[in-house]
Design a protein around this motif. Structure first.
Motif, PDB file in Angstrom:
ATOM      1  N   PHE A  73      37.203  49.969  47.449  1.00 45.90           N
ATOM      2  CA  PHE A  73      36.484  48.951  46.665  1.00 45.90           C
ATOM      3  C   PHE A  73      36.711  49.159  45.167  1.00 45.90           C
ATOM      4  O   PHE A  73      37.008  48.220  44.424  1.00 45.90           O
ATOM      5  CB  PHE A  73      34.989  48.973  46.985  1.00 45.90           C
ATOM      6  N   LEU A  74      36.574  50.413  44.716  1.00 50.50           N
ATOM      7  CA  LEU A  74      36.719  50.681  43.284  1.00 50.50           C
ATOM      8  C   LEU A  74      38.135  50.372  42.811  1.00 50.50           C
ATOM      9  O   LEU A  74      38.326  49.792  41.735  1.00 50.50           O
ATOM     10  CB  LEU A  74      36.347  52.137  42.987  1.00 50.50           C
ATOM     11  N   TRP A  75      39.133  50.704  43.634  1.00 45.23           N
ATOM     12  CA  TRP A  75      40.504  50.375  43.228  1.00 45.23           C
ATOM     13  C   TRP A  75      40.753  48.869  43.265  1.00 45.23           C
ATOM     14  O   TRP A  75      41.529  48.339  42.470  1.00 45.23           O
ATOM     15  CB  TRP A  75      41.521  51.135  44.089  1.00 45.23           C
ATOM     16  N   THR A  76      40.074  48.172  44.177  1.00 49.93           N
ATOM     17  CA  THR A  76      40.186  46.702  44.203  1.00 49.93           C
ATOM     18  C   THR A  76      39.618  46.125  42.906  1.00 49.93           C
ATOM     19  O   THR A  76      40.186  45.203  42.313  1.00 49.93           O
ATOM     20  CB  THR A  76      39.430  46.123  45.429  1.00 49.93           C
ATOM     21  N   LEU A  77      38.506  46.701  42.454  1.00 49.97           N
ATOM     22  CA  LEU A  77      37.901  46.270  41.181  1.00 49.97           C
ATOM     23  C   LEU A  77      38.839  46.557  40.009  1.00 49.97           C
ATOM     24  O   LEU A  77      39.065  45.701  39.148  1.00 49.97           O
ATOM     25  CB  LEU A  77      36.594  47.033  40.939  1.00 49.97           C
ATOM     26  N   VAL A  78      39.385  47.787  39.996  1.00 45.62           N
ATOM     27  CA  VAL A  78      40.292  48.185  38.920  1.00 45.62           C
ATOM     28  C   VAL A  78      41.481  47.231  38.865  1.00 45.62           C
ATOM     29  O   VAL A  78      41.902  46.783  37.804  1.00 45.62           O
ATOM     30  CB  VAL A  78      40.777  49.645  39.135  1.00 45.62           C
ATOM     31  N   ARG A  79      42.001  46.872  40.037  1.00 41.38           N
ATOM     32  CA  ARG A  79      43.167  45.996  40.097  1.00 41.38           C
ATOM     33  C   ARG A  79      42.814  44.560  39.692  1.00 41.38           C
ATOM     34  O   ARG A  79      43.637  43.818  39.153  1.00 41.38           O
ATOM     35  CB  ARG A  79      43.742  46.018  41.514  1.00 41.38           C
ATOM     36  N   ALA A  80      41.561  44.151  39.971  1.00 46.43           N
ATOM     37  CA  ALA A  80      41.135  42.813  39.546  1.00 46.43           C
ATOM     38  C   ALA A  80      41.065  42.750  38.017  1.00 46.43           C
ATOM     39  O   ALA A  80      41.247  41.714  37.395  1.00 46.43           O
ATOM     40  CB  ALA A  80      39.786  42.468  40.160  1.00 46.43           C
ATOM     41  N   TRP A  81      40.785  43.906  37.417  1.00 46.16           N
ATOM     42  CA  TRP A  81      40.693  43.980  35.957  1.00 46.16           C
ATOM     43  C   TRP A  81      42.094  43.978  35.354  1.00 46.16           C
ATOM     44  O   TRP A  81      42.369  43.258  34.400  1.00 46.16           O
ATOM     45  CB  TRP A  81      39.940  45.266  35.574  1.00 46.16           C
ATOM     46  N   ILE A 110      46.926  45.248  51.754  1.00 46.50           N
ATOM     47  CA  ILE A 110      45.606  45.849  51.959  1.00 46.50           C
ATOM     48  C   ILE A 110      44.638  45.396  50.862  1.00 46.50           C
ATOM     49  O   ILE A 110      43.508  45.018  51.124  1.00 46.50           O
ATOM     50  CB  ILE A 110      45.702  47.390  51.994  1.00 46.50           C
ATOM     51  N   PHE A 111      45.123  45.399  49.614  1.00 41.81           N
ATOM     52  CA  PHE A 111      44.270  44.963  48.503  1.00 41.81           C
ATOM     53  C   PHE A 111      43.835  43.506  48.670  1.00 41.81           C
ATOM     54  O   PHE A 111      42.677  43.165  48.433  1.00 41.81           O
ATOM     55  CB  PHE A 111      44.986  45.146  47.167  1.00 41.81           C
ATOM     56  N   ASP A 112      44.775  42.645  49.075  1.00 36.10           N
ATOM     57  CA  ASP A 112      44.418  41.235  49.266  1.00 36.10           C
ATOM     58  C   ASP A 112      43.345  41.096  50.348  1.00 36.10           C
ATOM     59  O   ASP A 112      42.366  40.371  50.175  1.00 36.10           O
ATOM     60  CB  ASP A 112      45.660  40.422  49.656  1.00 36.10           C
ATOM     61  N   ALA A 113      43.557  41.801  51.451  1.00 34.24           N
ATOM     62  CA  ALA A 113      42.583  41.745  52.552  1.00 34.24           C
ATOM     63  C   ALA A 113      41.244  42.304  52.099  1.00 34.24           C
ATOM     64  O   ALA A 113      40.182  41.747  52.409  1.00 34.24           O
ATOM     65  CB  ALA A 113      43.111  42.532  53.754  1.00 34.24           C
ATOM     66  N   ALA A 114      41.283  43.411  51.325  1.00 35.22           N
ATOM     67  CA  ALA A 114      40.042  44.033  50.859  1.00 35.22           C
ATOM     68  C   ALA A 114      39.300  43.078  49.927  1.00 35.22           C
ATOM     69  O   ALA A 114      38.090  42.877  50.054  1.00 35.22           O
ATOM     70  CB  ALA A 114      40.363  45.345  50.143  1.00 35.22           C
ATOM     71  N   ILE A 162      34.342  39.995  37.921  1.00 39.84           N
ATOM     72  CA  ILE A 162      32.918  39.629  38.003  1.00 39.84           C
ATOM     73  C   ILE A 162      32.586  39.061  39.390  1.00 39.84           C
ATOM     74  O   ILE A 162      31.556  39.389  39.973  1.00 39.84           O
ATOM     75  CB  ILE A 162      32.545  38.634  36.891  1.00 39.84           C
ATOM     76  N   ASP A 163      33.480  38.220  39.922  1.00 41.88           N
ATOM     77  CA  ASP A 163      33.263  37.673  41.270  1.00 41.88           C
ATOM     78  C   ASP A 163      33.095  38.802  42.281  1.00 41.88           C
ATOM     79  O   ASP A 163      32.188  38.783  43.119  1.00 41.88           O
ATOM     80  CB  ASP A 163      34.453  36.802  41.710  1.00 41.88           C
ATOM     81  N   LEU A 164      33.996  39.783  42.198  1.00 42.73           N
ATOM     82  CA  LEU A 164      33.954  40.909  43.136  1.00 42.73           C
ATOM     83  C   LEU A 164      32.676  41.729  42.967  1.00 42.73           C
ATOM     84  O   LEU A 164      32.009  42.067  43.952  1.00 42.73           O
ATOM     85  CB  LEU A 164      35.142  41.838  42.871  1.00 42.73           C
ATOM     86  N   ALA A 165      32.373  42.065  41.723  1.00 47.42           N
ATOM     87  CA  ALA A 165      31.183  42.872  41.464  1.00 47.42           C
ATOM     88  C   ALA A 165      29.935  42.140  41.950  1.00 47.42           C
ATOM     89  O   ALA A 165      29.062  42.711  42.594  1.00 47.42           O
ATOM     90  CB  ALA A 165      31.080  43.181  39.971  1.00 47.42           C
TER      91      ALA A 165
END
Lengths: 222, 224
Positions: free
Chosen positions: A56-64, A13-17, A135-138
């Motif tokens: 979205f926020l958890w996707t950002l957190v995980r990217a970090w 799910i995270f990858d798709a998101a 940064i890409d995601l944001a």
């Protein structure tokens, strides 16, 4: 009997998101697009995540930090006390791109201003490389967002709240136009640290040294 | 009775298609978005262009400066040899400008000529370059074209810098490939992206400050 829902499914799910948010931003991505991409039903998606903003926020957190653990209680809501605006607020305060630059702006010019500039350039370079996914995601998220985009732009390349603009304005010894200097620095740091095509591989130590060295020489002048 | 169509309608549609593709979606655009941008109905698009691909291809040619023939049969089909007609002239112009600038020897003036030449090509062909960059995300033809063009230019500048380093004109501690990319990226940015993408409050739309790129070029010179 209730079928067990493996938590591993969350990775898919995270990858798709992440792919969806990168392609279409936050407002134009829908939960149904993400579900389709992840190969799950929309109901399953809401079983795991309470809302698109939470996902979205958890996707950002995980990217970090890829190792961060999700809460055990499903569906998962937004991370503690976080909102999309709070997350971007953190970026605006310079926490994301340039951790030391904000402090340097408030300090008087040190005797070794050339050395300070080189250190800040190198640190910013590393910070951008480390957080490139975040940064890409944001950036993708706010690109099409008419309310958030102007604020985001104001602190990125050449914007009035950009820390490099403030840095050069506070260091008249460099004898450069703060705007022009900030743009030169930001464009090249962002390009070499995170925007250079991925097939060229991550930046090497020699490349980083050349970028930092050339920019510093250009800004210190003859 | 059929209404008369305005003579500039194809032009407005092609310019709208360029703007919509450049805004970030590349070829992943909907015909409806282009129609909205051009302020026409979707059916009008198909009066002039056989299908969406034909419209998008003609828009790329339009950005490259090519115009459909006035008496061409409508709707227009996808144009032949798109890549050769849209990208080749750009690659050639860039290569010639860079060769011209670097042909005069080694040193400060040569590097400044190079910066000026890169900026000039970027300004003159900004529309096409913006479009190709946006397309590169969704279209392999554009991606390969952009990549090949950039690599060729960077390679040419890099060889010049390495030769200059061997002659002791340029600082030997800098990676020639990276400096070549620095000069290209910076010139491109100041000459092209600067126009539209920056919140230039307080700058009052002043011309691109190539002076900063010139400083970058001078930083490459061997000191002392």
């Amino acid at each position: 009997m209730v079928r067990p829902r493996p938590i591993e499914r969350v990775d898919g799910i995270f990858d798709a998101a992440e792919r969806s948010f990168l392609a279409a931003g936050l407002s134009r991505t829908t939960m149904s697009t993400i579900a389709r991409r992840a190969g799950v039903s929309e109901a399953t998606l809401y079983y795991y995540f309470a809302s698109k903003e939470a996902l979205f926020l958890w996707t950002l957190v995980r990217a970090w930090d890829p190792n961060v653990a999700l809460p055990a209680t499903l569906p998962v809501d937004a991370p503690d006390g976080q909102s999309v605006d709070a997350v971007f607020g953190a970026a605006r305060r310079g926490v994301v791109d340039y951790p030391r630059l904000a402090e340097a702006v408030r300090r008087p010019t040190p005797a070794d201003r050339d050395g300070e500039l080189r250190r800040l350039l190198a640190e910013s370079f590393d910070s951008l490389t480390r957080h490139r996914r975040w940064i890409d995601l944001a950036h993708a998220a706010v690109r099409a967002d008419t309310e958030r985009a102007p604020r985001w732009m104001s602190e990125t390349v050449g914007g009035p709240d950009n820390l490099w603009v403030k840095y050069f304005a506070a260091r008249p010894e460099f004898a450069v136009d703060p705007w022009d200097a900030a743009v030169l620095v930001d464009v090249n740091l962002h390009y070499f640290a995170r925007l250079r095509p991925a097939r060229l591989g991550p930046p090497t130590a020699a490349q980083r040294a050349t970028v930092v060295g050339t920019l510093a020489r250009a800004l210190v002048g003859a | 009775m059929s209404r008369t169509r305005p003579a500039d309608q194809p032009q407005r549609i092609l310019e709208a298609a360029c703007r919509v593709m450049s805004s970030g979606l590349g070829r992943d655009v909907r015909a409806q978005s282009i129609a909205d941008e051009a302020e026409v109905g979707v059916s009008t698009l198909y009066h002039y262009f056989e299908d969406k691909d034909a419209l998008l291809d003609w828009a790329i040619l339009w950005a490259a400066g090519e115009r459909p023939e006035a008496d061409a049969a409508l709707p227009l089909a996808r144009p032949a040899s798109l890549e050769e007609r849209a990208v080749r002239p750009l690659t050639v112009a860039l290569a010639e400008a860079v060769d011209d600038a670097l042909g005069s020897g080694y040193g400060e003036q040569t590097l400044l000529d190079l910066v000026g030449a890169l900026a000039e090509v970027n300004s003159a062909r900004a529309g096409l370059l913006d479009l190709l960059e946006a397309l590169a995300r969704t279209d392999s033809m554009a991606a390969v074209a952009v990549r090949t063009t950039v690599e060729r230019v960077v390679g040419r500048i890099s060889r010049h810098l390495a030769d200059g380093q061997a002659r002791g004109v340029y600082a030997g501690d800098l990676d020639a490939d990276v400096v070549a990319e620095l000069l290209l990226v910076s010139s491109t940015f100041y000459a092209r992206t600067w126009r539209t993408d920056l919140p230039v409050a307080g700058r009052g739309g002043s011309p691109p400050p190539l002076a900063m790129v010139a400083r970058l070029a001078r930083a490459v010179l061997r000191s002392g």
